[in-house]
Design a protein around this motif. Structure first.
Motif, PDB file in Angstrom:
ATOM      1  N   SER A  22       0.412  -0.925   0.042  1.00  0.00           N
ATOM      2  CA  SER A  22      -0.329  -0.486   0.125  1.00  0.00           C
ATOM      3  C   SER A  22       0.764   1.181   0.234  1.00  0.00           C
ATOM      4  N   GLN A  23       0.014   1.900  -0.743  1.00  0.00           N
ATOM      5  CA  GLN A  23       0.921   3.411  -0.246  1.00  0.00           C
ATOM      6  C   GLN A  23       1.285   4.152   0.482  1.00  0.00           C
ATOM      7  N   ASP A  24       0.079   4.235   1.875  1.00  0.00           N
ATOM      8  CA  ASP A  24       0.430   4.202   3.650  1.00  0.00           C
ATOM      9  C   ASP A  24       2.032   3.584   3.812  1.00  0.00           C
ATOM     10  N   ASP A  25       2.012   2.071   3.932  1.00  0.00           N
ATOM     11  CA  ASP A  25       3.132   1.449   4.206  1.00  0.00           C
ATOM     12  C   ASP A  25       4.620   1.917   3.525  1.00  0.00           C
ATOM     13  N   LEU A  26       4.242   2.306   2.028  1.00  0.00           N
ATOM     14  CA  LEU A  26       5.466   3.201   1.251  1.00  0.00           C
ATOM     15  C   LEU A  26       6.272   3.847   2.359  1.00  0.00           C
ATOM     16  N   ASP A  27       5.211   5.150   2.011  1.00  0.00           N
ATOM     17  CA  ASP A  27       5.213   6.024   2.774  1.00  0.00           C
ATOM     18  C   ASP A  27       6.096   6.051   4.199  1.00  0.00           C
ATOM     19  N   TYR A  28       5.197   5.067   4.940  1.00  0.00           N
ATOM     20  CA  TYR A  28       5.727   5.366   5.952  1.00  0.00           C
ATOM     21  C   TYR A  28       7.199   4.394   6.093  1.00  0.00           C
ATOM     22  N   ILE A  29       7.474   3.151   5.524  1.00  0.00           N
ATOM     23  CA  ILE A  29       9.088   3.240   5.195  1.00  0.00           C
ATOM     24  C   ILE A  29      10.073   3.544   4.984  1.00  0.00           C
ATOM     25  N   MET A  30       9.357   4.735   3.794  1.00  0.00           N
ATOM     26  CA  MET A  30      10.385   5.749   3.216  1.00  0.00           C
ATOM     27  C   MET A  30      10.493   6.894   4.347  1.00  0.00           C
ATOM     28  N   GLU A  31       9.866   7.151   4.825  1.00  0.00           N
ATOM     29  CA  GLU A  31       9.757   8.054   6.136  1.00  0.00           C
ATOM     30  C   GLU A  31      10.801   7.686   6.476  1.00  0.00           C
ATOM     31  N   CYS A  32      10.641   6.655   6.979  1.00  0.00           N
ATOM     32  CA  CYS A  32      11.958   5.933   8.470  1.00  0.00           C
ATOM     33  C   CYS A  32      13.232   5.889   7.949  1.00  0.00           C
ATOM     34  N   VAL A  33      13.170   5.662   6.518  1.00  0.00           N
ATOM     35  CA  VAL A  33      14.440   5.748   5.547  1.00  0.00           C
ATOM     36  C   VAL A  33      15.159   6.838   5.979  1.00  0.00           C
ATOM     37  N   ARG A  34      14.182   8.201   5.935  1.00  0.00           N
ATOM     38  CA  ARG A  34      14.455   9.857   5.631  1.00  0.00           C
ATOM     39  C   ARG A  34      15.019  10.136   7.100  1.00  0.00           C
ATOM     40  N   LEU A  35      14.508   9.338   7.953  1.00  0.00           N
ATOM     41  CA  LEU A  35      15.059   9.741   9.606  1.00  0.00           C
ATOM     42  C   LEU A  35      16.151   9.475   9.959  1.00  0.00           C
ATOM     43  N   ALA A  36      16.830   8.470   8.808  1.00  0.00           N
ATOM     44  CA  ALA A  36      18.255   7.383   8.944  1.00  0.00           C
ATOM     45  C   ALA A  36      19.114   8.219   9.423  1.00  0.00           C
ATOM     46  N   PRO A  37      20.383   8.550  10.448  1.00  0.00           N
ATOM     47  CA  PRO A  37      20.909   8.544  10.563  1.00  0.00           C
ATOM     48  C   PRO A  37      22.472   8.326   9.949  1.00  0.00           C
ATOM     49  N   SER A  38      23.561   9.608   9.555  1.00  0.00           N
ATOM     50  CA  SER A  38      24.450   9.444   8.637  1.00  0.00           C
ATOM     51  C   SER A  38      25.686  10.196   8.984  1.00  0.00           C
ATOM     52  N   ALA A  39      26.560  10.110   8.362  1.00  0.00           N
ATOM     53  CA  ALA A  39      28.252  10.498   8.647  1.00  0.00           C
ATOM     54  C   ALA A  39      28.036  11.801   8.401  1.00  0.00           C
ATOM     55  N   CYS A  40      28.135  12.576   9.107  1.00  0.00           N
ATOM     56  CA  CYS A  40      27.861  14.445   9.516  1.00  0.00           C
ATOM     57  C   CYS A  40      26.872  14.756   8.213  1.00  0.00           C
ATOM     58  N   ASN A  41      25.494  13.836   8.689  1.00  0.00           N
ATOM     59  CA  ASN A  41      24.362  14.490   8.553  1.00  0.00           C
ATOM     60  C   ASN A  41      24.585  14.741   6.604  1.00  0.00           C
ATOM     61  N   LYS A  42      25.388  13.652   6.133  1.00  0.00           N
ATOM     62  CA  LYS A  42      25.179  14.408   4.666  1.00  0.00           C
ATOM     63  C   LYS A  42      23.869  13.222   3.491  1.00  0.00           C
ATOM     64  N   GLN A  43      23.433  12.225   4.316  1.00  0.00           N
ATOM     65  CA  GLN A  43      22.903  11.623   3.592  1.00  0.00           C
ATOM     66  C   GLN A  43      22.550  11.029   1.688  1.00  0.00           C
ATOM     67  N   PRO A  44      23.820  10.658   1.854  1.00  0.00           N
ATOM     68  CA  PRO A  44      24.511  10.403   0.287  1.00  0.00           C
ATOM     69  C   PRO A  44      23.861   9.584  -0.023  1.00  0.00           C
ATOM     70  N   TRP A  45      22.165   9.720  -0.366  1.00  0.00           N
ATOM     71  CA  TRP A  45      21.617   9.012  -0.976  1.00  0.00           C
ATOM     72  C   TRP A  45      20.571   8.677  -1.464  1.00  0.00           C
ATOM     73  N   LYS A  46      19.964   7.969  -2.531  1.00  0.00           N
ATOM     74  CA  LYS A  46      18.639   8.194  -3.633  1.00  0.00           C
ATOM     75  C   LYS A  46      18.247   7.241  -2.980  1.00  0.00           C
ATOM     76  N   PHE A  47      16.635   6.544  -3.446  1.00  0.00           N
ATOM     77  CA  PHE A  47      16.221   4.997  -2.862  1.00  0.00           C
ATOM     78  C   PHE A  47      14.719   5.030  -3.958  1.00  0.00           C
ATOM     79  N   ILE A  48      15.244   4.297  -5.167  1.00  0.00           N
ATOM     80  CA  ILE A  48      14.514   4.780  -5.962  1.00  0.00           C
ATOM     81  C   ILE A  48      13.848   3.070  -6.490  1.00  0.00           C
ATOM     82  N   VAL A  49      12.226   3.358  -6.263  1.00  0.00           N
ATOM     83  CA  VAL A  49      11.139   2.861  -5.615  1.00  0.00           C
ATOM     84  C   VAL A  49      11.088   2.148  -7.265  1.00  0.00           C
ATOM     85  N   VAL A  50      10.355   1.052  -7.667  1.00  0.00           N
ATOM     86  CA  VAL A  50      10.320   0.331  -8.642  1.00  0.00           C
ATOM     87  C   VAL A  50       9.194  -0.628  -8.384  1.00  0.00           C
TER      88      VAL A  50
END
Length: 169
Positions: A22-50
């Motif tokens: 569901s879109q609701d589940d995907l939105d929840y999951i991706m919000e958890c991804v968005r909030l993940a920590p990274s070194a110096c908060n650089k967030q050097p990522w992109k997540f492609i939903v296929v």
């Protein structure tokens, strides 16, 4: 469910139903991804939903396993090589570490929502590069996400003992 129960619940699912995520589940999951920590908060990522059949079929060229084809969607976890924090003392780039942290947030959030995932790192990087990468981005992992099939079982998790993985000084 507490965090220990969640980590016990999560396993590498290798068979999914056709039921869409569901879109609701995907939105929840991706919000958890968005909030993940990274070194110096650089967030050097992109997540492609296929989700499209066209791109799913192309992605199967990177990892051609029958079980992999059962997933209703995939998330390709990409690292931005130009945005990674690098430790100055030894020039160790932390992009793979940062993407791995966010990816495990993805897997645990999916498990909390009753969905299965599996880390796929044994893929053809040339295929993912042709499909999704730019000069700066490269795929680190592919995560199939979906409702696990009734006959998809968690095999016994073989883990080292606490004494084997910890040391006090």
């Amino acid at each position: 469910m507490n965090f220990l129960e969640l980590t016990q619940k999560r396993f590498s699912a290798r068979k999914f139903t056709a039921e869409p995520v569901s879109q609701d589940d995907l939105d929840y999951i991706m919000e958890c991804v968005r909030l993940a920590p990274s070194a110096c908060n650089k967030q050097p990522w992109k997540f492609i939903v296929v989700r499209s059949n066209e791109y799913k079929e192309k992605l199967w060229g990177a990892y051609n396993r029958e079980w992999f084809r059962t997933a209703p969607l995939y998330i390709v976890c990409m690292k931005d090589n130009t945005a990674c924090w690098t430790r100055p003392e030894d020039a160790k780039a932390h992009g793979d570490i940062d993407v791995a942290i966010a990816t495990e947030h993805l897997c645990l959030a999916a498990a909390e929502r009753g969905l299965g995932t599996c880390w796929v790192c044994n893929f053809d990087p040339e295929v993912t590069h042709q499909l999704f990468a730019s000069d700066n981005f490269e795929a680190v992992a592919i995560i199939p996400v979906g409702h696990t099939a009734d006959d998809c079982v968690c095999t016994e998790k073989k883990r080292k003992t606490m004494a084997e993985i910890t040391e006090e000084v």
